[in-house]
Design a protein around this motif. Structure first.
Motif, PDB file in Angstrom:
ATOM      1  N   PHE A 104       0.784  -1.228   0.000  1.00 49.88           N
ATOM      2  CA  PHE A 104       0.000   0.000   0.000  1.00 49.88           C
ATOM      3  C   PHE A 104       0.823   1.288   0.000  1.00 49.88           C
ATOM      4  CE2 PHE A 104      -2.964  -3.192   1.544  1.00 49.88           C
ATOM      5  CZ  PHE A 104      -4.113  -2.879   0.839  1.00 49.88           C
ATOM      6  N   SER A 105       2.099   1.209   0.360  1.00 49.53           N
ATOM      7  CA  SER A 105       2.912   2.426   0.362  1.00 49.53           C
ATOM      8  C   SER A 105       3.418   2.708  -1.051  1.00 49.53           C
ATOM      9  CB  SER A 105       4.088   2.286   1.330  1.00 49.53           C
ATOM     10  OG  SER A 105       4.956   1.251   0.912  1.00 49.53           O
ATOM     11  N   PHE A 106       4.009   3.883  -1.234  1.00 45.95           N
ATOM     12  CA  PHE A 106       4.545   4.305  -2.540  1.00 45.95           C
ATOM     13  C   PHE A 106       3.526   4.133  -3.669  1.00 45.95           C
ATOM     14  CE2 PHE A 106       8.333   3.372   0.000  1.00 45.95           C
ATOM     15  CZ  PHE A 106       8.994   4.580  -0.126  1.00 45.95           C
ATOM     16  N   GLY A 107       2.283   4.459  -3.346  1.00 47.12           N
ATOM     17  CA  GLY A 107       1.243   4.453  -4.362  1.00 47.12           C
ATOM     18  C   GLY A 107       0.908   3.094  -4.927  1.00 47.12           C
ATOM     19  N   GLY A 108       1.259   2.025  -4.219  1.00 46.88           N
ATOM     20  CA  GLY A 108       0.981   0.676  -4.697  1.00 46.88           C
ATOM     21  C   GLY A 108       1.965   0.173  -5.738  1.00 46.88           C
ATOM     22  N   ASN A 109       3.089   0.894  -5.917  1.00 47.70           N
ATOM     23  CA  ASN A 109       4.008   0.539  -6.993  1.00 47.70           C
ATOM     24  C   ASN A 109       4.693  -0.808  -6.779  1.00 47.70           C
ATOM     25  OD1 ASN A 109       4.792   1.312  -9.545  1.00 47.70           O
ATOM     26  ND2 ASN A 109       6.497   2.581  -8.871  1.00 47.70           N
ATOM     27  N   PHE A 110       4.939  -1.186  -5.524  1.00 53.50           N
ATOM     28  CA  PHE A 110       5.553  -2.489  -5.270  1.00 53.50           C
ATOM     29  C   PHE A 110       4.554  -3.621  -5.481  1.00 53.50           C
ATOM     30  CE2 PHE A 110       8.637   0.074  -2.733  1.00 53.50           C
ATOM     31  CZ  PHE A 110       9.752  -0.244  -3.485  1.00 53.50           C
ATOM     32  N   ASN A 111       3.294  -3.372  -5.163  1.00 56.29           N
ATOM     33  CA  ASN A 111       2.279  -4.388  -5.443  1.00 56.29           C
ATOM     34  C   ASN A 111       2.188  -4.639  -6.943  1.00 56.29           C
ATOM     35  OD1 ASN A 111      -0.897  -4.830  -6.195  1.00 56.29           O
ATOM     36  ND2 ASN A 111      -0.308  -5.967  -4.350  1.00 56.29           N
ATOM     37  N   ARG A 112       2.294  -3.573  -7.723  1.00 58.26           N
ATOM     38  CA  ARG A 112       2.287  -3.763  -9.173  1.00 58.26           C
ATOM     39  C   ARG A 112       3.486  -4.590  -9.632  1.00 58.26           C
ATOM     40  NH1 ARG A 112       3.649  -0.090 -14.329  1.00 58.26           N
ATOM     41  NH2 ARG A 112       2.190  -1.024 -15.803  1.00 58.26           N
ATOM     42  N   LEU A 113       4.669  -4.298  -9.081  1.00 59.37           N
ATOM     43  CA  LEU A 113       5.854  -5.050  -9.457  1.00 59.37           C
ATOM     44  C   LEU A 113       5.691  -6.528  -9.126  1.00 59.37           C
ATOM     45  CD1 LEU A 113       8.751  -5.360 -10.433  1.00 59.37           C
ATOM     46  CD2 LEU A 113       9.533  -4.507  -8.207  1.00 59.37           C
ATOM     47  N   LYS A 114       5.162  -6.829  -7.953  1.00 64.39           N
ATOM     48  CA  LYS A 114       4.918  -8.222  -7.579  1.00 64.39           C
ATOM     49  C   LYS A 114       4.016  -8.904  -8.604  1.00 64.39           C
ATOM     50  CE  LYS A 114       4.725  -7.363  -2.564  1.00 64.39           C
ATOM     51  NZ  LYS A 114       3.807  -7.540  -1.409  1.00 64.39           N
ATOM     52  N   ASN A 115       2.926  -8.220  -8.950  1.00 67.47           N
ATOM     53  CA  ASN A 115       1.977  -8.800  -9.889  1.00 67.47           C
ATOM     54  C   ASN A 115       2.566  -8.957 -11.282  1.00 67.47           C
ATOM     55  OD1 ASN A 115      -0.974  -9.281  -8.852  1.00 67.47           O
ATOM     56  ND2 ASN A 115      -0.252  -7.464  -7.761  1.00 67.47           N
ATOM     57  N   LEU A 116       3.367  -7.988 -11.717  1.00 67.17           N
ATOM     58  CA  LEU A 116       4.024  -8.107 -13.016  1.00 67.17           C
ATOM     59  C   LEU A 116       4.952  -9.309 -13.041  1.00 67.17           C
ATOM     60  CD1 LEU A 116       4.919  -4.381 -13.805  1.00 67.17           C
ATOM     61  CD2 LEU A 116       3.396  -5.855 -15.152  1.00 67.17           C
ATOM     62  N   ALA A 117       5.686  -9.513 -11.951  1.00 68.64           N
ATOM     63  CA  ALA A 117       6.615 -10.641 -11.888  1.00 68.64           C
ATOM     64  C   ALA A 117       5.870 -11.964 -11.957  1.00 68.64           C
ATOM     65  CB  ALA A 117       7.458 -10.562 -10.622  1.00 68.64           C
ATOM     66  N   VAL A 118       4.915 -12.151 -11.086  1.00 66.90           N
ATOM     67  CA  VAL A 118       4.223 -13.434 -10.999  1.00 66.90           C
ATOM     68  C   VAL A 118       3.410 -13.723 -12.261  1.00 66.90           C
ATOM     69  CG1 VAL A 118       2.427 -14.701  -9.749  1.00 66.90           C
ATOM     70  CG2 VAL A 118       4.188 -13.457  -8.482  1.00 66.90           C
TER      71      VAL A 118
END
Length: 294
Positions: free
Chosen positions: A132-146
């Motif tokens: 949820f931090s940094f505008g959700g950018n790490f969640n996007r990276l996780k999803n892009l990877a998987v």
């Protein structure tokens, strides 16, 4: 390890998958989209060097206040997809006899590609895995990877010196071996850039890398003496124009030097952005696809 792994492009993996599925070559050369309408760059104000030098519009009111439910702490729910957490594990890896705390999202063997994110001072692996931090950018990276058969690692760096760089160099080599030499991208933010520059001196780690990303980091005046420079390891930079910690112009000067020598490099400047802006606003899919196209 063969030198060719240094520049092993994502497209070879995706082309193979595409032909198996009957997809077109053009579709195979990029990571599949994930919430691109929310994370793509809002407006490109200026571009040079064939699009490798970008100045992107940044507006705090829009990109923080309107994007976050709690400004700088919790992004709105539309920006995240939490199902990917089922692929997330915390573990300790033996790196040359030293244990390294990491969070891994995705498979530990046979990944199509690997992204490793290095936090800055005062952080640990939790920073790079906060949905949820940094505008959700790490969640996007996780999803892009998987979603694309890859794996994402967020290690806890114990020190921003040669010992810390040695740990991450060892991690780079280990994950490369575990994936059969497929692409590995090392991304470093803020003081974490010291780790990237340290790894750039390790020829065997460089041989396992496909690209390096430096986000809001310090510049390295001796980069042209490094193993990464000699190997022409792809370098992606992103920076805020109003960064008061590490001035953008220092990093831009390195970019200009490299670009002037025909080196594979890209620079994204967030106009009016501050020190933390690149971690929030860098378009991971765009950056990884740029690395994969080379």
């Amino acid at each position: 390890m063969a030198v060719s792994t240094t520049v092993f492009p994502f497209r070879r993996l995706f082309l193979a998958a595409a032909f198996a599925a009957g997809a077109s070559a053009a579709q195979a050369q990029t990571l599949k989209p994930f919430k691109d309408e929310l994370f793509s760059y809002a407006k490109v104000l200026q571009q040079n060097d064939g699009g490798d030098d970008l100045t992107v519009e940044y507006q705090e009111l829009r990109d923080i206040n309107e994007r976050d439910e709690i400004p700088e702490r919790r992004v709105k729910r539309a920006y995240v997809s939490l199902g990917v957490k089922s692929e997330q594990v915390n573990e300790k890896l033996d790196i040359g006899g030293r244990l390294l705390d990491v969070t891994r999202v995705g498979p530990d063997r046979g990944a199509a590609f690997t992204v490793i994110f290095i936090h800055g001072r005062g952080g640990d692996r939790r920073l790079g895995t906060n949905d949820f931090s940094f505008g959700g950018n790490f969640n996007r990276l996780k999803n892009l990877a998987v979603a694309n058969g890859g794996v994402y690692y967020a290690p806890s760096v114990r020190s921003f010196d040669t010992a810390g760089a040695a740990d991450i160099a060892g991690l780079v080599k280990q994950v490369s071996e575990h994936s059969g030499g497929r692409p590995v991208v090392l991304a470093c933010a803020s003081m974490g850039s010291f780790i990237c520059w340290g790894v750039s001196r390790d020829a065997s780690a460089v041989a396992a890398l496909s690209g390096m990303m430096v986000m809001g980091g310090v510049s390295d005046p001796d980069f042209t003496k490094s193993a990464a420079y000699k190997a022409k390891l792809q370098m992606f930079f992103s920076h805020g124009s109003r960064d008061s910690v590490y001035p953008a112009e220092s990093q831009k000067a390195l970019y200009r030097t490299l670009k002037g020598q025909g080196y594979p490099t890209r620079f994204v400047l967030f106009e009016t952005g501050s020190h933390g802006t690149p971690v929030r606003m860098t378009d991971w899919r765009d950056a990884l696809n740029w690395i994969g196209r080379r």
